[in-house]
Design an enzyme around this catalytic site. Structure first.
Site, mmCIF file in Angstrom:
data_model
loop_
_atom_site.group_PDB
_atom_site.id
_atom_site.type_symbol
_atom_site.label_atom_id
_atom_site.label_comp_id
_atom_site.label_asym_id
_atom_site.label_seq_id
_atom_site.Cartn_x
_atom_site.Cartn_y
_atom_site.Cartn_z
ATOM 1 N N HIS A 23 1.173 1.971 1.807
ATOM 2 C CA HIS A 23 2.037 2.189 2.969
ATOM 3 C C HIS A 23 1.472 1.421 4.181
ATOM 4 O O HIS A 23 2.219 0.725 4.892
ATOM 5 C CB HIS A 23 2.119 3.696 3.268
ATOM 6 N N GLU A 24 0.173 1.543 4.405
ATOM 7 C CA GLU A 24 -0.446 0.842 5.545
ATOM 8 C C GLU A 24 -0.346 -0.672 5.364
ATOM 9 O O GLU A 24 -0.124 -1.405 6.328
ATOM 10 C CB GLU A 24 -1.898 1.291 5.731
ATOM 11 N N HIS A 37 2.897 -1.929 6.572
ATOM 12 C CA HIS A 37 3.013 -2.166 8.020
ATOM 13 C C HIS A 37 2.553 -3.584 8.371
ATOM 14 O O HIS A 37 3.118 -4.224 9.266
ATOM 15 C CB HIS A 37 2.165 -1.151 8.803
ATOM 16 N N ASP A 53 7.254 2.858 3.734
ATOM 17 C CA ASP A 53 7.349 3.747 2.560
ATOM 18 C C ASP A 53 7.902 2.991 1.354
ATOM 19 O O ASP A 53 7.453 3.193 0.218
ATOM 20 C CB ASP A 53 8.261 4.945 2.856
HETATM 21 ZN ZN ZN Z 1 3.083 4.354 8.733
#
Ligand code: ZN
Length: 282
Positions: free
Chosen positions: A135-136, A139, A195
């Protein structure tokens, strides 16, 4: 120069946009277009230095020096990066922060990923750790930090940074980002996008992509008991529709029940973190 012309075009387009959401989207597009990979790299390194130094609001971070823990996380990172790199080639830098009381992870520009030992302790399976890490990474791949940078300093400062007009902007930006409690919350749409990347990369690496959803559920359950420690949950509010969206993506891609959870592999790492943890924090 082409970048600044594009920015100008986007800016004039945004002036006709009436809604705040539309304005925010235009600003993000401008920031994404303005900030080069080299600048992201410089910002990431500056933030790293700020984290080590600490700010008036945040104490300096301490990195884990346990090679078993850092090697474990580096190995997990290496399983995910080939897939993330297909979407955006990045020089990834992994950092494990030794703070067993803080359940947090975040990414900064330039491909820096930070995971707290407290997050590893809060997870039950390797697939959950993989879910948070991917998830990170999402980003970073989605260039979501552009929005955070605009929030921290404003679009004018970002534009002057991109044009190299003010050499102190970079230092100010890093201090602002770190000082505001490390990496501000992302927008709802950026979270949903991250996500989706989490599901994609976790599954590609052979893991059960439901790890991210099960970790959300877990934190939600703990929320009332240890609210101050659950930093990741505070920047990642987990409304039911978000978990639903993750589960829908998994079902749509035929990934339900597929992949491993890495049973038994996280436990020795958690035991190791607990063994070196000060008695006062247990
Ligand atoms: Zn996040």
């Amino acid at each position: 120069m082409r970048r600044s012309l594009l920015a100008l075009a986007l800016l004039s387009a945004s002036c006709t946009t009436q809604t705040r959401e539309g304005m925010a989207r235009a600003e993000t597009a401008i920031a994404k277009a303005l900030i080069s990979d080299e600048q992201e790299d410089a910002i990431g390194r500056q933030i790293h230095a700020e984290l080590e130094k600490g700010t008036p609001e945040t104490p300096p971070v301490r990195y884990s020096t346990d090679p078993v823990v850092t090697t474990y996380i580096n190995n997990l990172t290496a399983k995910l990066t080939p897939y993330a790199d297909k979407d955006r080639k990045t020089a990834w830098h992994m950092h494990v922060i030794d703070d067993p009381k803080v359940v947090n992870a975040f990414a900064t520009p330039g491909g820096h990923l930070y995971v707290y030992t407290g997050l590893l302790l809060a997870a039950d399976t390797e697939a959950e750790v993989i879910g948070v890490m991917s998830h990170e990474m999402g980003h970073v791949v989605g260039r979501h930090s552009a929005r955070q940078m605009v929030n921290a300093l404003g679009l004018n400062a970002i534009a002057s940074l991109a044009l190299g007009e003010n050499p102190t902007t970079l230092a100010k930006l890093a201090a602002a980002v770190v000082g505001q409690g490390t990496m501000l919350a992302h927008s709802r749409s950026d979270e949903n996008e991250a996500d989706q990347y989490a599901v994609k990369y976790a599954a590609a690496a052979g893991y059960d992509p439901g790890g991210i959803a099960s970790f959300f559920e877990k934190l939600k359950g703990k929320q009332g008991h240890v609210p101050q420690a659950l930093t990741w949950l505070s920047t990642h509010p987990a409304p039911a529709d978000r978990i639903t969206k993750v589960n829908q993506a998994i079902a749509r891609q035929g990934l339900a029940g597929r992949g491993e959870i890495g049973a038994g592999r996280l436990e020795p790492i958690k035991a190791r973190i607990n063994a070196t943890r000060p008695v006062s924090s247990r």
